[in-house]
Write an enzyme that holds these catalytic residues in place. Sequence first.
Site, mmCIF file in Angstrom:
data_model
loop_
_atom_site.group_PDB
_atom_site.id
_atom_site.type_symbol
_atom_site.label_atom_id
_atom_site.label_comp_id
_atom_site.label_asym_id
_atom_site.label_seq_id
_atom_site.Cartn_x
_atom_site.Cartn_y
_atom_site.Cartn_z
ATOM 1 N N GLU A 194 0.857 -1.188 0.000
ATOM 2 C CA GLU A 194 0.000 0.000 0.000
ATOM 3 C C GLU A 194 0.895 1.241 0.000
ATOM 4 O OE1 GLU A 194 -3.035 0.156 3.111
ATOM 5 O OE2 GLU A 194 -2.842 2.331 3.251
ATOM 6 N N GLU A 213 -2.861 11.046 3.420
ATOM 7 C CA GLU A 213 -3.900 10.552 4.321
ATOM 8 C C GLU A 213 -3.978 11.536 5.482
ATOM 9 O OE1 GLU A 213 -2.776 6.854 6.224
ATOM 10 O OE2 GLU A 213 -4.845 6.357 6.675
#
Length: 251
Positions: A141, A146
Amino acid sequence: MFYTSFILSLAFSTALCQKQPTATVIPNSCFNSQADFSASFNDLYPWGTDHNGAARMNASQINVSNGVLTLTAQPVSGQPPAHSGGQTIAINYLSGTVYAKDYFTVAAGGGYDFIGDFQAPVEQGTWPAFWLTAVNSWPPEIDLAEWKGSGLISFNTFNTSSQVAALNVNYLTPGSFHTIKGEVRDKNGKDVSINFYLNGTLVTTQYGEGFVGAPFYLIIDLQMEGSSGSPGPTTNTTYSVQNLEVLSYNP
Ligand SMILES: *[C@@H]1O[C@H](CO)[C@@H](O)[C@H](O)[C@H]1NC(C)=O
Ligand SMILES: *[C@@H]1O[C@H](CO)[C@@H](O)[C@H](O)[C@H]1NC(C)=O
Ligand SMILES: *[C@@H]1O[C@H](CO)[C@@H](O)[C@H](O)[C@H]1NC(C)=O
Ligand SMILES: *[C@@H]1O[C@H](CO)[C@@H](O)[C@H](O)[C@H]1NC(C)=O
Ligand SMILES: *[C@@H]1O[C@H](CO)[C@@H](O)[C@H](O)[C@H]1NC(C)=O
């Protein structure tokens, strides 16, 4: 004089070394209309409506207009819980998620630029993200950006669930758009390097082990609570993206 010619030759050699993209995978017109959106994106997560937080995704929470994608998380009650990673998770919001129709696979000698302007909420319980997750397994990932309800922005790369590069940095004026760019490149035929830029400044470089040749999904989601804390907001929260573009450098 020396300085000027030094700068000039530096600029010249930089220009020579700068590879040009080989293809535009997602054009920056992708949020101009519903038809432009549908050419590049699908609603929801690749695996459905739920993930690892308190939001259930629904197409009703996605708005595309005038070049801007807006995802709205709306408090709800009475939804059945989600099930993720062996956990039962209460659903407290309907929200929006989109994912690119294309898969992104760094080829030997290649890579991608993922670029966009993001207006992301940072309040407790809001968990917007712009991320890549492997199609065939988890991890790998790459979190191109984020925000986990702390006021900071995070840049992360997961080799495994425990071998993770994670950097949190200050994030000023969340109410305005911030430019995010992730340059993902083949490093050695096997691993990739990721240069993470915020507002045009290189923030950090991370490395992903064995990411060359692995297909990734690109996801833009407004997840809620979970890693961003709880309780989350009791009124609607929005997450907006514009000028999104993905360029390929794959040969
Ligand atoms: C989205 O919400 C509507 C209205 O609540 C519901 O009918 C529909 O089933 C939902 N879609 C999904 C994919 O859950
Ligand atoms: C909250 O968002 C939903 C879905 O986008 C919208 O229908 C509703 O009007 C919004 N509520 C408020 C108070 O803005
Ligand atoms: C989407 O957002 C635009 C701009 O805020 C608004 O005019 C339009 O009504 C919204 N569309 C829907 C379907 O909610
Ligand atoms: C990024 O740029 C925007 C727009 O100029 C600005 O409002 C914001 O404070 C900048 N963010 C950071 C973290 O520098
Ligand atoms: C992930 O693997 C790459 C390639 O082996 C390595 O350079 C990087 O340090 C690893 N990341 C972490 C967090 O250990």
